[in-house]
Each structure stands twice: as C-alpha cells, then as structure tokens.
Design a protein around this motif. Structure first.
Motif, short mmCIF file in Angstrom:
data_model
loop_
_atom_site.label_atom_id
_atom_site.label_comp_id
_atom_site.label_asym_id
_atom_site.label_seq_id
_atom_site.Cartn_x
_atom_site.Cartn_y
_atom_site.Cartn_z
N GLU A 85 0.82 -1.21 0.00
CA GLU A 85 0.00 0.00 0.00
C GLU A 85 0.86 1.27 0.00
N TYR A 86 2.17 1.11 0.13
CA TYR A 86 3.06 2.27 0.11
C TYR A 86 3.35 2.70 -1.33
N HIS A 87 3.75 3.97 -1.50
CA HIS A 87 4.28 4.42 -2.78
C HIS A 87 5.60 3.69 -3.03
N SER A 88 5.81 3.24 -4.25
CA SER A 88 7.03 2.50 -4.56
C SER A 88 7.73 3.13 -5.76
N PHE A 89 9.07 3.10 -5.71
CA PHE A 89 9.82 3.59 -6.87
C PHE A 89 11.18 2.94 -6.93
N THR A 90 11.81 3.07 -8.09
CA THR A 90 13.17 2.62 -8.30
C THR A 90 13.83 3.54 -9.31
N VAL A 91 15.12 3.37 -9.49
CA VAL A 91 15.88 4.14 -10.48
C VAL A 91 16.60 3.15 -11.39
N VAL A 92 16.51 3.39 -12.69
CA VAL A 92 17.21 2.52 -13.65
C VAL A 92 18.18 3.36 -14.47
N ARG A 93 19.07 2.66 -15.17
CA ARG A 93 20.13 3.33 -15.92
C ARG A 93 20.26 2.71 -17.30
N GLU A 94 20.51 3.54 -18.28
CA GLU A 94 20.70 3.02 -19.63
C GLU A 94 21.77 1.93 -19.59
N PRO A 95 21.45 0.71 -20.05
CA PRO A 95 22.33 -0.44 -19.80
C PRO A 95 23.76 -0.29 -20.29
N ALA A 96 23.97 0.31 -21.45
CA ALA A 96 25.33 0.47 -21.95
C ALA A 96 26.14 1.38 -21.03
N ALA A 97 25.55 2.48 -20.60
CA ALA A 97 26.24 3.40 -19.69
C ALA A 97 26.49 2.74 -18.34
N ARG A 98 25.56 1.92 -17.89
CA ARG A 98 25.71 1.24 -16.61
C ARG A 98 26.88 0.24 -16.66
N LEU A 99 26.96 -0.54 -17.73
CA LEU A 99 28.05 -1.50 -17.84
C LEU A 99 29.39 -0.79 -18.01
N TYR A 100 29.39 0.31 -18.75
CA TYR A 100 30.63 1.07 -18.93
C TYR A 100 31.12 1.62 -17.59
N SER A 101 30.19 2.09 -16.75
CA SER A 101 30.56 2.56 -15.42
C SER A 101 31.11 1.40 -14.58
N ALA A 102 30.48 0.23 -14.67
CA ALA A 102 30.94 -0.94 -13.93
C ALA A 102 32.34 -1.35 -14.37
N TYR A 103 32.65 -1.14 -15.63
CA TYR A 103 33.98 -1.47 -16.15
C TYR A 103 35.07 -0.68 -15.43
N PHE A 104 34.74 0.49 -14.92
CA PHE A 104 35.73 1.32 -14.24
C PHE A 104 35.85 1.05 -12.75
N ASN A 105 34.75 0.77 -12.06
CA ASN A 105 34.93 0.54 -10.63
C ASN A 105 34.39 -0.79 -10.11
N LYS A 106 33.97 -1.68 -11.03
CA LYS A 106 33.55 -3.01 -10.60
C LYS A 106 34.17 -4.11 -11.47
N LEU A 107 35.16 -3.75 -12.28
CA LEU A 107 35.81 -4.73 -13.14
C LEU A 107 36.45 -5.84 -12.32
N ASN A 108 36.92 -5.51 -11.12
CA ASN A 108 37.57 -6.49 -10.25
C ASN A 108 36.65 -7.65 -9.89
N ARG A 109 35.35 -7.45 -9.94
CA ARG A 109 34.42 -8.55 -9.63
C ARG A 109 34.48 -9.63 -10.72
N TYR A 110 34.63 -9.18 -11.97
CA TYR A 110 34.78 -10.15 -13.05
C TYR A 110 36.15 -10.82 -12.98
#
Length: 258
Positions: A85-110
């Motif tokens: 019954e609460y208001h719900s929301f989320t935030v999404v990101r254009e997938p190519a830009a999101r993966l490119y960002s992950a390449y810079f600070n989450k590459l170590n996970r791969y």
C-alpha cells in the motif's frame, strides 16, 4: 535485514509511506542518503552505507521510522508485497552506460571470478600505491584495463552472462519485472530533476524535502572517460542484445509502468 553478499538496497520510510528498491550502479548510495536525510540524519560522504548499517544495528533508524535492507531480488519482492500500500519507486540506468561505469569501478568482480592473474595484478597495484589506494579498486582496475579493453569486457559478459554479478545484471531481472510493479521508475539521467517532485507527489512535506534539496552527490568517485571512443555501432548492437530485456522494459529517458 542485512546480508554482506546481497547487492540490492531496499529503503522504507514509514512516516512517508514510501518504499524504494535501489539497484547497484543506479545511484544507490544517493538513494540511501536521501532516506537517511528524510529520517533526520546527516550522513558523511563515503560513509553513507556504513552509517545506515550502524543506525540499523543500534535501532536508531527504526526509531526514526525508517528501514534499510541489503537483500536480493527475492527479499526485495517480499518487502514490496509486505508494503504494497506504500508508494514505490526505483531508479534505472541506460544499460550500456551502466556496464561502462561498472567497467571502471567493478571490473575487479569479473577478474576475481574469471581472470585471477589480472585480479591479483590490480590488488598488488593498490597495495604498492600506498594506504590511500587500499580501498580504491579503481586504482587497480585502471592497470587491468591495459590488458582487458571494454570491448573485451563486453565479450566476457556475452560468454559468462551478466547475471554473474548484480552490478552487471539485467535490471528488469533484478527488479523481478513484470511481477513487481512500481508507482514510478526514474531514469538516472533525469533523477536530479525528477526525484524531489516525485517525493512531493508522494506527500513528503516541504521541511523534509528541504533536507535533500541541496544534498551533495553521494558517490564522488571519478567519472569514467567519455564513451565516444567505444560506443561503436557494433558494441551498441551487442549490448542491445545482451540487455534486450532492459531495452524492452524501459523507454529511456522516461518510463512509467502501466
């Protein structure tokens, strides 16, 4: 509820009757800060989640009418159902830009999972650069990128699948769409102008909104270089295939579930 391996943050403000599912690489640190400020706290940069966890353990966050959960898709789905019954929301990101960002600070996970030599190289670089770099994975990732280009990383995602880590995963799957439904889905690129009006529409009072109106950007890590060099038609086409569910679900830059 906290889980050190979980990567989805769920934030709940009971006074405002709002629940937010915050995905990794989609302004999740900023969203945690928003809910802490709405609850009357003043988090410091680079300690936002740490503060949220401390306040959760001490019970202070609950006494302020707010909850912070680190969970997975199943846990987020259960919380959305509990507070349907609460208001719900989320935030999404254009997938190519999101993966490119992950390449810079989450590459170590791969690299940790699939390229151990490169992972070790990155960690040794952080150690040798001194204490200021020990918790900055970007330092190691910059060296690793000399041996693993972004097109190589895209190929890797095609081979192992983006679901190997929540920072790379398909957002529609993390959100369990279309089973879960949200009152609003904000595009990260427009969040700065859309967040406060949305909260006002949800009934958040002006005093509370004033606490977040001039809030600094939570994650001040260096932005990745321009995407101009890598965003070729071939890379775009491959990413549209890899993240087909996201491009089908979200009409960027604005999308609202009906």
């Amino acid at each position: 509820m906290t889980d050190k391996h979980a990567k989805i943050n769920v934030l709940i403000s009971h006074p405002a009757r709002i629940i937010c599912v915050a995905l990794p690489k989609c302004a999740s640190s900023t969203l945690v800060e928003v809910f802490l400020r709405l609850a009357g706290f003043d988090p410091q940069p680079r300690r936002i989640r740490h503060m949220a966890l401390e306040l959760t353990r001490s019970g202070d966050l609950e006494r302020a009418g707010t909850e912070f959960h680190q969970t997975d898709t199943a846990g987020a789905t259960a919380l959305l159902a509990r507070y349907g019954e609460y208001h719900s929301f989320t935030v999404v990101r254009e997938p190519a830009a999101r993966l490119y960002s992950a390449y810079f600070n989450k590459l170590n996970r791969y690299t940790k999972a699939h390229r151990p030599f490169l992972y070790t190289l990155g960690k040794l670089t952080q150690i040798l650069r001194g204490p200021k770099h020990w918790d900055r994975v970007e330092t190691g990732n910059r060296v690793v990128q000399r041996f693993l280009s972004f097109p190589d990383f895209v190929t890797a995602m095609e081979q192992v699948g983006p679901s190997m880590d929540a920072h790379y995963a398909v957002q529609a799957e993390l959100l369990n769409l279309p089973a879960n439904r949200f009152d609003r889905v904000l595009d990260l690129r427009a969040m700065g102008q859309d967040l406060v009006p949305m909260l006002r529409d949800f009934g958040v009072d002006e005093d509370a909104l004033a606490r977040i109106a001039t809030m600094p950007q939570a994650n001040k890590r260096a932005a990745p270089p321009s995407a101009q060099a890598w965003r070729t038609p071939d890379i775009d086409a491959r990413l549209r295939t890899l993240y087909a569910a996201d491009y089908a679900a979200f009409d960027f830059p604005h999308w609202k579930q009906t």
